[in-house]
Design an enzyme around this catalytic site. Sequence first.
Site, PDB file in Angstrom:
ATOM      1  N   HIS A  42       8.656  55.916  30.433  1.00 12.77           N
ATOM      2  CA  HIS A  42       7.904  54.955  31.248  1.00 12.77           C
ATOM      3  C   HIS A  42       7.079  55.775  32.227  1.00 12.77           C
ATOM      4  O   HIS A  42       7.610  56.373  33.159  1.00 12.77           O
ATOM      5  CB  HIS A  42       8.891  54.022  31.957  1.00 12.77           C
ATOM      6  CG  HIS A  42       8.268  52.764  32.461  1.00 12.77           C
ATOM      7  ND1 HIS A  42       7.698  51.823  31.631  1.00 12.77           N
ATOM      8  CD2 HIS A  42       8.111  52.268  33.716  1.00 12.77           C
ATOM      9  CE1 HIS A  42       7.227  50.802  32.352  1.00 12.77           C
ATOM     10  NE2 HIS A  42       7.464  51.068  33.628  1.00 12.77           N
ATOM     11  N   LYS A  93       0.966  44.698  32.374  1.00 10.88           N
ATOM     12  CA  LYS A  93       0.505  45.563  33.465  1.00 10.88           C
ATOM     13  C   LYS A  93       0.439  46.970  32.908  1.00 10.88           C
ATOM     14  O   LYS A  93       1.351  47.412  32.204  1.00 10.88           O
ATOM     15  CB  LYS A  93       1.513  45.400  34.605  1.00 10.88           C
ATOM     16  CG  LYS A  93       1.728  46.532  35.553  1.00 10.88           C
ATOM     17  CD  LYS A  93       2.339  45.967  36.841  1.00 10.88           C
ATOM     18  CE  LYS A  93       3.344  46.880  37.492  1.00 10.88           C
ATOM     19  NZ  LYS A  93       3.868  46.322  38.748  1.00 10.88           N
ATOM     20  N   LYS A 116       0.067  51.035  33.710  1.00 11.96           N
ATOM     21  CA  LYS A 116       0.247  52.012  34.780  1.00 11.96           C
ATOM     22  C   LYS A 116      -0.832  53.065  34.656  1.00 11.96           C
ATOM     23  O   LYS A 116      -0.895  53.775  33.632  1.00 11.96           O
ATOM     24  CB  LYS A 116       1.633  52.659  34.636  1.00 11.96           C
ATOM     25  CG  LYS A 116       2.772  51.713  34.970  1.00 11.96           C
ATOM     26  CD  LYS A 116       2.779  51.465  36.455  1.00 11.96           C
ATOM     27  CE  LYS A 116       4.061  50.789  36.898  1.00 11.96           C
ATOM     28  NZ  LYS A 116       4.052  50.558  38.345  1.00 11.96           N
ATOM     29  N   ASP A 167      -1.661  48.844  37.592  1.00 12.36           N
ATOM     30  CA  ASP A 167      -0.978  49.309  38.804  1.00 12.36           C
ATOM     31  C   ASP A 167      -1.316  50.780  38.978  1.00 12.36           C
ATOM     32  O   ASP A 167      -0.979  51.614  38.130  1.00 12.36           O
ATOM     33  CB  ASP A 167       0.541  49.123  38.656  1.00 12.36           C
ATOM     34  CG  ASP A 167       1.283  49.397  39.960  1.00 12.36           C
ATOM     35  OD1 ASP A 167       0.633  49.803  40.945  1.00 12.36           O
ATOM     36  OD2 ASP A 167       2.518  49.201  39.989  1.00 12.36           O
ATOM     37  N   GLU A 212      -3.276  46.521  41.214  1.00 12.21           N
ATOM     38  CA  GLU A 212      -2.129  46.677  42.121  1.00 12.21           C
ATOM     39  C   GLU A 212      -2.204  48.006  42.859  1.00 12.21           C
ATOM     40  O   GLU A 212      -2.430  49.054  42.243  1.00 12.21           O
ATOM     41  CB  GLU A 212      -0.849  46.584  41.273  1.00 12.21           C
ATOM     42  CG  GLU A 212       0.436  46.673  42.067  1.00 12.21           C
ATOM     43  CD  GLU A 212       1.647  46.322  41.202  1.00 12.21           C
ATOM     44  OE1 GLU A 212       1.487  45.705  40.126  1.00 12.21           O
ATOM     45  OE2 GLU A 212       2.770  46.680  41.610  1.00 12.21           O
ATOM     46  N   ASP A 259       1.509  46.267  46.859  1.00 13.03           N
ATOM     47  CA  ASP A 259       2.911  46.526  46.500  1.00 13.03           C
ATOM     48  C   ASP A 259       3.543  47.457  47.538  1.00 13.03           C
ATOM     49  O   ASP A 259       4.136  46.994  48.518  1.00 13.03           O
ATOM     50  CB  ASP A 259       3.002  47.096  45.074  1.00 13.03           C
ATOM     51  CG  ASP A 259       4.447  47.337  44.634  1.00 13.03           C
ATOM     52  OD1 ASP A 259       5.362  46.957  45.375  1.00 13.03           O
ATOM     53  OD2 ASP A 259       4.671  47.922  43.553  1.00 13.03           O
ATOM     54  N   LYS A 288       9.655  42.336  46.562  1.00 15.54           N
ATOM     55  CA  LYS A 288      10.772  42.996  45.875  1.00 15.54           C
ATOM     56  C   LYS A 288      11.976  42.917  46.803  1.00 15.54           C
ATOM     57  O   LYS A 288      11.861  43.272  47.980  1.00 15.54           O
ATOM     58  CB  LYS A 288      10.443  44.463  45.575  1.00 15.54           C
ATOM     59  CG  LYS A 288       9.257  44.610  44.640  1.00 15.54           C
ATOM     60  CD  LYS A 288       8.994  46.019  44.177  1.00 15.54           C
ATOM     61  CE  LYS A 288       7.763  46.002  43.257  1.00 15.54           C
ATOM     62  NZ  LYS A 288       7.325  47.309  42.807  1.00 15.54           N
ATOM     63  N   GLU A 339       7.552  40.063  37.236  1.00 18.36           N
ATOM     64  CA  GLU A 339       7.663  41.215  36.319  1.00 18.36           C
ATOM     65  C   GLU A 339       9.147  41.593  36.189  1.00 18.36           C
ATOM     66  O   GLU A 339       9.478  42.773  36.153  1.00 18.36           O
ATOM     67  CB  GLU A 339       6.842  42.388  36.857  1.00 18.36           C
ATOM     68  CG  GLU A 339       7.258  42.824  38.270  1.00 18.36           C
ATOM     69  CD  GLU A 339       6.456  43.991  38.834  1.00 18.36           C
ATOM     70  OE1 GLU A 339       5.407  44.352  38.271  1.00 18.36           O
ATOM     71  OE2 GLU A 339       6.901  44.550  39.856  1.00 18.36           O
TER      72      GLU A 339
HETATM   73  C1  MUC Z   1       5.771  49.238  40.643  1.00 20.30           C
HETATM   74  O1  MUC Z   1       5.183  50.022  41.373  1.00 20.30           O
HETATM   75  O2  MUC Z   1       5.273  48.137  40.499  1.00 20.30           O
HETATM   76  C2  MUC Z   1       7.341  47.654  38.500  1.00 20.30           C
HETATM   77  C3  MUC Z   1       7.054  47.508  37.192  1.00 20.30           C
HETATM   78  C4  MUC Z   1       6.883  48.785  36.648  1.00 20.30           C
HETATM   79  O3  MUC Z   1       6.598  49.084  35.496  1.00 20.30           O
HETATM   80  O4  MUC Z   1       7.030  49.701  37.615  1.00 20.30           O
HETATM   81  C5  MUC Z   1       7.471  49.047  38.779  1.00 20.30           C
HETATM   82  C6  MUC Z   1       7.079  49.627  40.047  1.00 20.30           C
HETATM   83 MG    MG Z   2       3.602  48.515  41.814  1.00 14.51          MG
END
Ligand code: MUC
Ligand code: MG
Length: 372
Positions: A21, A166, A168, A197, A223, A248, A272, A326
């Site tokens: 991940h 989402k 990254k 994000d 994000e 976030d 969160k 999420e």
């Molecule tokens: C984040 O920063 O959002 C939440 C979902 C994901 O894949 O990573 C987290 C952390």
């Molecule tokens: Mg995030």
Amino acid sequence: MTATIQSIEAVLVDIPTIRPHKLSMTTMGLQSMVIVRIKDSDGFEGLGEATTIGGLAYGPESPESVKLTIDTYFTPQLLGKPAANINTLRVDLGRSVRGNNLAKSAIETALLDLMGKRLNRPLAELFGGAVRQHLPVLWTLASGDTDRDIDEARTLIAARRHCDFKLKIGSRPLMDDVRHVAAIKAAVGDEASVRVDVNQAWDESTAARGMAELQAAGIDLVEQPTPMKDFAALARLSAKFHIPILADEAVADASDMYKLAAEGFSGAVAMKIAKAGGPLRALEQAAVAQAAGVGLYGGTLLEGTIGTAASLHAWATLDHLQWGTEMFGPLLMKDDIVVQPLKYHENGVDLPNGPGLGVEIDEDKLAEYRRK
Ligand code: MUC
Ligand code: MG
């Protein structure tokens, strides 16, 4: 006689992820959780959990520091106290320990679960009751490979497991990331909502260029594009673009939410329970966000089933959850330590309906994955 807290155990658990991940600051191959078990003098047990991402790569608390904080500071203070006085206990812990919200969240969750078990009612009822029993859940595509992400998205859309994604980004040059995102959006089309994000990786001018490109590619939400402490940049960017920003890392609790909204930020916030210091504190933040016209999103620190269930009980009480959730953490892990996993179907998850969190530990699995 009021039941008192008899024992508190904090157990480190490591479970491999189903695939790497990849985030802007680290790549995870394992999720580490601290499982908290609080027993009272009547024999009831409450469960809590704290996770973070990549040791100390995401925030100032690590799984190991959470365990140390609980064992060394929280446990001596809590033993022998009435278990049902959750607000008093939260205030006392808040006075004697600064910060350490992940550890506080695990304790608050365990006390709430204990209360729910004692009353034989689901946790959401302690918050006034759920307004929904099924919550939408997004999936994060973060394998690090565009084609693999597209295959993953197509499989999940076909199975109706997720319809929101989402991505990254932020670890590669801007235009490489834009090409990656645009290719995925083009492959899934209008069937899916695609968001990104950045995990704070851009400065403001890179973010401005990036947001213009992402807006043109049909991305729905960006994000945390810029560093968490730069509230002014988030406010300026949110005024400049139609594509909304999701705050976030910038916003942990109600007071951060108030300050960011007062700077003129518009957009949405990822709540969160871990950042806020527990489900009750996350709901306080939700109230401030709603009053300021900021949209709500049920966020995760990639919790396992215990932390995910606690979050779901909180988010299920919110009428306006504009951006869904999420809460997919358990699906990213190869295995689980609970008897009955959460039920993911129809692009979302069911709110567990047993007493408290509605989750039970599988002792064999816990023994298998606890850190030796
Ligand atoms: C984040 O920063 O959002 C939440 C979902 C994901 O894949 O990573 C987290 C952390
Ligand atoms: Mg995030």
